[in-house]
Design a protein around this motif. Structure first.
Motif, mmCIF file in Angstrom:
data_model
loop_
_atom_site.group_PDB
_atom_site.id
_atom_site.type_symbol
_atom_site.label_atom_id
_atom_site.label_comp_id
_atom_site.label_asym_id
_atom_site.label_seq_id
_atom_site.Cartn_x
_atom_site.Cartn_y
_atom_site.Cartn_z
ATOM 1 N N ASN A 27 68.238 31.211 13.956
ATOM 2 C CA ASN A 27 68.171 30.668 15.312
ATOM 3 C C ASN A 27 68.347 31.808 16.321
ATOM 4 O OD1 ASN A 27 68.594 29.359 17.758
ATOM 5 N ND2 ASN A 27 69.554 27.610 16.780
ATOM 6 N N PHE B 170 63.825 31.415 2.933
ATOM 7 C CA PHE B 170 62.453 31.081 3.319
ATOM 8 C C PHE B 170 61.597 32.320 3.460
ATOM 9 C CE2 PHE B 170 64.436 27.123 4.975
ATOM 10 C CZ PHE B 170 63.678 26.247 4.242
ATOM 11 N N GLY C 234 73.613 21.338 18.210
ATOM 12 C CA GLY C 234 73.932 22.753 18.280
ATOM 13 C C GLY C 234 72.695 23.632 18.249
ATOM 14 N N HIS C 235 71.813 23.373 17.280
ATOM 15 C CA HIS C 235 70.699 24.291 17.097
ATOM 16 C C HIS C 235 69.437 23.860 17.830
ATOM 17 C CE1 HIS C 235 72.338 27.191 14.164
ATOM 18 N NE2 HIS C 235 73.204 26.211 13.962
ATOM 19 N N ARG D 235 73.942 16.686 1.535
ATOM 20 C CA ARG D 235 74.168 17.746 2.518
ATOM 21 C C ARG D 235 75.188 18.749 2.000
ATOM 22 N NH1 ARG D 235 77.398 19.091 6.543
ATOM 23 N NH2 ARG D 235 78.749 17.291 6.712
ATOM 24 N N TYR E 3 63.815 27.722 11.714
ATOM 25 C CA TYR E 3 65.262 27.888 11.753
ATOM 26 C C TYR E 3 65.979 26.554 11.709
ATOM 27 C CZ TYR E 3 64.450 27.598 16.831
ATOM 28 O OH TYR E 3 64.029 27.224 18.063
ATOM 29 N N ARG F 103 69.163 23.122 8.096
ATOM 30 C CA ARG F 103 69.389 21.981 7.188
ATOM 31 C C ARG F 103 69.629 22.473 5.772
ATOM 32 N NH1 ARG F 103 68.412 17.719 10.211
ATOM 33 N NH2 ARG F 103 66.586 17.647 11.559
ATOM 34 N N ALA F 104 68.845 23.486 5.365
ATOM 35 C CA ALA F 104 68.989 24.011 4.007
ATOM 36 C C ALA F 104 70.347 24.668 3.814
ATOM 37 C CB ALA F 104 67.871 25.013 3.707
ATOM 38 N N ARG F 105 70.967 25.096 4.928
ATOM 39 C CA ARG F 105 72.299 25.682 4.820
ATOM 40 C C ARG F 105 73.373 24.596 4.712
ATOM 41 N NH1 ARG F 105 73.690 28.744 9.650
ATOM 42 N NH2 ARG F 105 71.740 28.399 10.730
ATOM 43 N N GLY F 106 72.947 23.341 4.806
ATOM 44 C CA GLY F 106 73.894 22.249 4.623
ATOM 45 C C GLY F 106 74.649 21.876 5.884
ATOM 46 N N LEU F 107 74.123 22.244 7.040
ATOM 47 C CA LEU F 107 74.801 21.841 8.273
ATOM 48 C C LEU F 107 74.559 20.354 8.508
ATOM 49 C CD1 LEU F 107 73.865 24.840 10.584
ATOM 50 C CD2 LEU F 107 75.822 24.574 9.072
ATOM 51 N N GLY F 108 75.502 19.712 9.213
ATOM 52 C CA GLY F 108 75.372 18.284 9.469
ATOM 53 C C GLY F 108 74.320 18.002 10.526
ATOM 54 N N ASP F 109 73.927 16.726 10.609
ATOM 55 C CA ASP F 109 72.913 16.330 11.580
ATOM 56 C C ASP F 109 73.303 16.684 13.001
ATOM 57 O OD1 ASP F 109 71.253 15.375 9.690
ATOM 58 O OD2 ASP F 109 71.879 13.283 9.865
ATOM 59 N N THR G 10 61.676 33.941 11.627
ATOM 60 C CA THR G 10 61.831 32.616 12.220
ATOM 61 C C THR G 10 62.902 31.781 11.518
ATOM 62 O OG1 THR G 10 60.062 31.795 10.824
ATOM 63 C CG2 THR G 10 59.443 32.515 13.016
ATOM 64 N N SER G 11 63.556 32.350 10.500
ATOM 65 C CA SER G 11 64.555 31.555 9.786
ATOM 66 C C SER G 11 65.887 31.480 10.510
ATOM 67 C CB SER G 11 64.828 32.139 8.399
ATOM 68 O OG SER G 11 63.674 32.080 7.614
ATOM 69 N N LYS H 35 64.756 24.005 9.836
ATOM 70 C CA LYS H 35 64.652 23.713 8.408
ATOM 71 C C LYS H 35 65.716 24.515 7.651
ATOM 72 C CE LYS H 35 60.940 23.400 5.120
ATOM 73 N NZ LYS H 35 59.695 24.044 4.699
ATOM 74 N N PHE H 36 65.852 25.768 8.043
ATOM 75 C CA PHE H 36 66.829 26.636 7.375
ATOM 76 C C PHE H 36 68.253 26.150 7.653
ATOM 77 C CE2 PHE H 36 69.064 30.869 7.006
ATOM 78 C CZ PHE H 36 68.978 30.921 5.629
ATOM 79 N N ARG I 137 73.488 21.138 -0.420
ATOM 80 C CA ARG I 137 72.677 22.159 0.248
ATOM 81 C C ARG I 137 73.577 23.223 0.859
ATOM 82 N NH1 ARG I 137 69.261 17.832 2.002
ATOM 83 N NH2 ARG I 137 70.494 17.454 3.876
#
Lengths: 325, 329
Positions: free
Chosen positions: B106, B98, A236-237, B87, A219, A224-230, B103-104, A221-222, B90
């Motif tokens: 949160n 995935f 947050g996550h 970013r 989640y 990040r793939a959704r384009g959320l910031g660092d 598990t994708s 990785k996902f 993406r």
């Protein structure tokens, strides 16, 4: 939710009763309190009379029942040593220990969590390595040694901080606080660091290992793939997912800080409950010892209860299990 | 192709520097995907399929890195963009799905919070607008009672439902490209077909290109327009899906197709390719497939074949090279 709370409260009551039994049984074997209380020239008749007056001749069960009944009403009897109610002794000493423990805990959490997050995210930076080396020292050095080292450096060599006592205190109602005077705050620094250093390193390492684990999950990785910031990803996550074990440990350690402030209080002559307990042990002052034991157990149980309720707040999955059970 | 491809990958190379030398996990991979087209990528585990996808979306885990080639998204080169610019690509211009929907997501946040957060990361919308859009998306991916379920937590959804939520998340900023990495592998067979149909329909409606990574040839046959077969980090064959399935040119593809059970099939036994794919540390000289290939000849062990046109496909095999046509039997 209500059922969950009630069940936890019931469990807490059983724990307290067990501790009370142990406190009662244990302290019946530490020695004859009468010997400690009276001088050598006290006659046998006088001793017998004192024994009778303190209820030490009653059957064990009656004594235990009386002990529980009194403890439930927050009455732990009269200290054999100083001849004053134990509760008022505790009321005098508790603020000092509480303030020390709380400061130490804040120190541990406010430094430990950011350091843990940082070392978890920047695994290979030199700052992470520095943090981890420092935390290794914190974990491996015993408390009294840290205390003495700090006294040597800051009190003896540099002479900037006091080496013992609480400094000036201000009385607010029944509570004495050292947080409102400069000398009180200065006096708090060294003991709080001594007491909190181990906890801080523990928190750092725990948060770090949890972060490393969570950052590997799908989640994240996902996210990040959704384009959320660092920031959103890391704090947050990821951080929220590390909190369950971290809160558990912090909760347990908070209990431990209060309970085992004994060494720190001895090193710094801090007028708290730990020092009171040591003096009580030396004098076989049973009412003080058993009260201390019960109070510490109560704090542990209370903190655990709060931690359990925090789980429910953080993790929605616990809510389900709590409802079903 | 007359129109600009949604995605164009040219000579992509992904490397992992290790103590014992550099491993080349993806080697000289090139392909295009047109808008609305589904390109299937198949191959065994470790063939470099997922890494290709991860490299395109810019999420390679260090020490892995793109060591060469170009990735062009709708005419814009994206492989050399700075971190922050990438970013914004993406989630907005490339969506990703995935393998494991369990598990994708949160577990600590409501489904709606995760969708709204993603929408607002990419589109200038207020909380309320984003919520309305999130509900629309959930309805579109077939979540019953979306207005209520939006406030549910992931653990309250079944696997298939969660993958629908993941699809909604991937689509929430109307991307040009969706990279679906084994989107159905973790699901029940009955759910798989539904998810694949949904993915295909949603992308066709929007003209979204899809890069569908899977090792399930059945899924490819049903969904993809074209298919690329990867072996040991390289593309072995790429072409229209019917041609690759019915009359593959590369012996590896033929082996792969022979290992799919079919209902009409008269054979009791499935064919099996002997041996296994080489490790990245020990890729043989010449064609990487030559030790396992029943048709290998001298040249295969000496020279590495590049992709060569044959019929409507491209195949990296000396058997299809013009001068060695006679070697084919």
């Amino acid at each position: 939710m209500l059922a969950f709370t009630i069940r936890r409260l019931f469990e807490a009551a059983i724990v307290m009763l067990t501790v009370a039994l142990m406190a009662f049984v244990l302290f019946r074997f530490v020695g004859d309190p009468i010997n400690q209380m009276v001088g050598q020239d006290t006659s046998l008749a006088e001793r017998e009379e004192l024994r009778e007056r303190l209820g030490l001749n009653d059957p064990v069960l009656v004594q235990f029942g009386r002990f529980i009944w009194n403890a439930a009403r927050y009455d732990f009897g009269i200290s054999y040593q100083v001849k004053r109610p134990v509760t008022s002794l505790i009321a005098e000493r508790f603020p000092a220990t509480f303030e020390l423990a709380l400061t130490a805990a804040f120190f541990a959490i406010l430094l430990g969590i950011p350091m843990g997050v940082y070392t978890g995210i920047h695994r290979d930076s030199w700052l992470s390595k520095l943090f981890l080396s420092v935390s290794l020292i914190g974990i491996s050095l015993p408390t009294f040694l840290i205390g003495i080292l700090l006294i040597y450096v800051f009190a003896v060599q540099l002479g900037v901080l006091p080496s013992f006592g609480r400094g000036e205190v201000v009385r607010i109602g029944g509570w004495t606080t050292g947080l409102l005077t400069a000398s009180g705050l200065k006096a708090l620094i060294l003991p709080a660091i001594t007491l909190g250093l181990f906890q801080m390193t523990l928190v750092t390492r725990l948060v770090r290992s949890q972060m490393l684990e969570v950052l590997r999950t799908d989640y994240i990785k996902f996210a990040r793939a959704r384009g959320l910031g660092d920031r959103a990803v890391n704090f947050g996550h990821a951080l929220k997912n590390t909190l369950i074990p971290v809160i558990t440990i912090i909760g347990l350690q908070l209990g431990a800080i209060i309970a085992f402030a004994i060494i720190t209080e001895t090193v710094f002559q801090w007028p708290g409950m730990g020092l009171m307990f040591i003096q009580a042990v030396q004098n076989a002052d049973i009412p003080v010892m058993s009260a201390y034991l019960l109070l510490v157990a109560f704090l542990f149980v209370l903190i655990n209860l709060i931690v359990d309720l925090l789980y429910v707040w953080i993790d929605p999955r616990v809510r389900i299990y709590g409802r079903e059970a | 192709m007359p129109e600009t491809p949604a995605l164009s990958v040219r000579n992509l190379r992904v490397e992992f520097p290790t103590r014992r030398g550099t491993l080349v996990a993806v080697d000289d991979v090139s392909f295009d995907i047109a808008p609305g087209e589904v390109l299937g990528i198949v191959g065994e585990s470790g063939a470099g399929k997922s890494l290709t996808g991860t490299a395109i979306i810019g999420l390679l885990e260090p020490p892995g890195r793109v060591a060469g080639g170009e990735i062009v998204l709708n005419g814009q080169r994206i492989d050399n963009l700075p971190r922050e610019a990438m970013r914004h690509i993406r989630g907005k211009r490339i969506g990703m799905v995935f393998q494991d929907p369990l598990t994708s997501l949160n577990p600590l946040y409501r489904v709606g919070e995760q969708i709204i957060e993603t929408i607002r990361a990419h589109l200038p919308m207020s909380e309320r607008e984003a919520r309305a859009r999130a509900i629309e998306l959930l309805i579109e991916v077939g979540i019953q009672g979306a207005e209520r379920r939006i406030d549910g937590y992931p653990h309250e959804f079944s696997g298939g439902m969660r993958q629908r939520v993941v699809l909604a998340l991937a689509l929430c900023a109307e991307p040009d490209l969706i990279i679906a990495d084994e989107p159905t592998t973790a699901l029940d067979v009955s759910i798989q077909a539904q998810i694949i149909q949904l993915l295909k329909r949603l992308c066709q409606e929007r003209g979204t290109a899809v890069m569908l990574i899977t090792h399930d040839m059945g899924v490819i046959a049903e969904t993809a327009n074209r298919v690329a077969v990867m072996y040991a980090g390289r593309i072995a064959e790429i072409g229209p899906v019917r041609e690759v399935i019915k009359s593959a040119h590369h012996p590896y593809t033929r082996g792969l197709m022979g290992s799919i059970p079919s209902i009409e099939g008269t054979n009791d036994r499935l064919t099996q390719i002997p041996g296994s794919m080489p490790r990245l540390t020990a890729i043989p000289k010449g064609c990487a497939f030559n030790p396992r290939c029943p048709h290998a000849f001298d040249r295969c062990r000496r020279e590495r074949p590049d992709l060569m046109p044959v019929d409507h496909s491209l195949a990296a095999c000396w058997l299809v090279a013009p001068q060695s046509a006679e070697a084919r039997s």
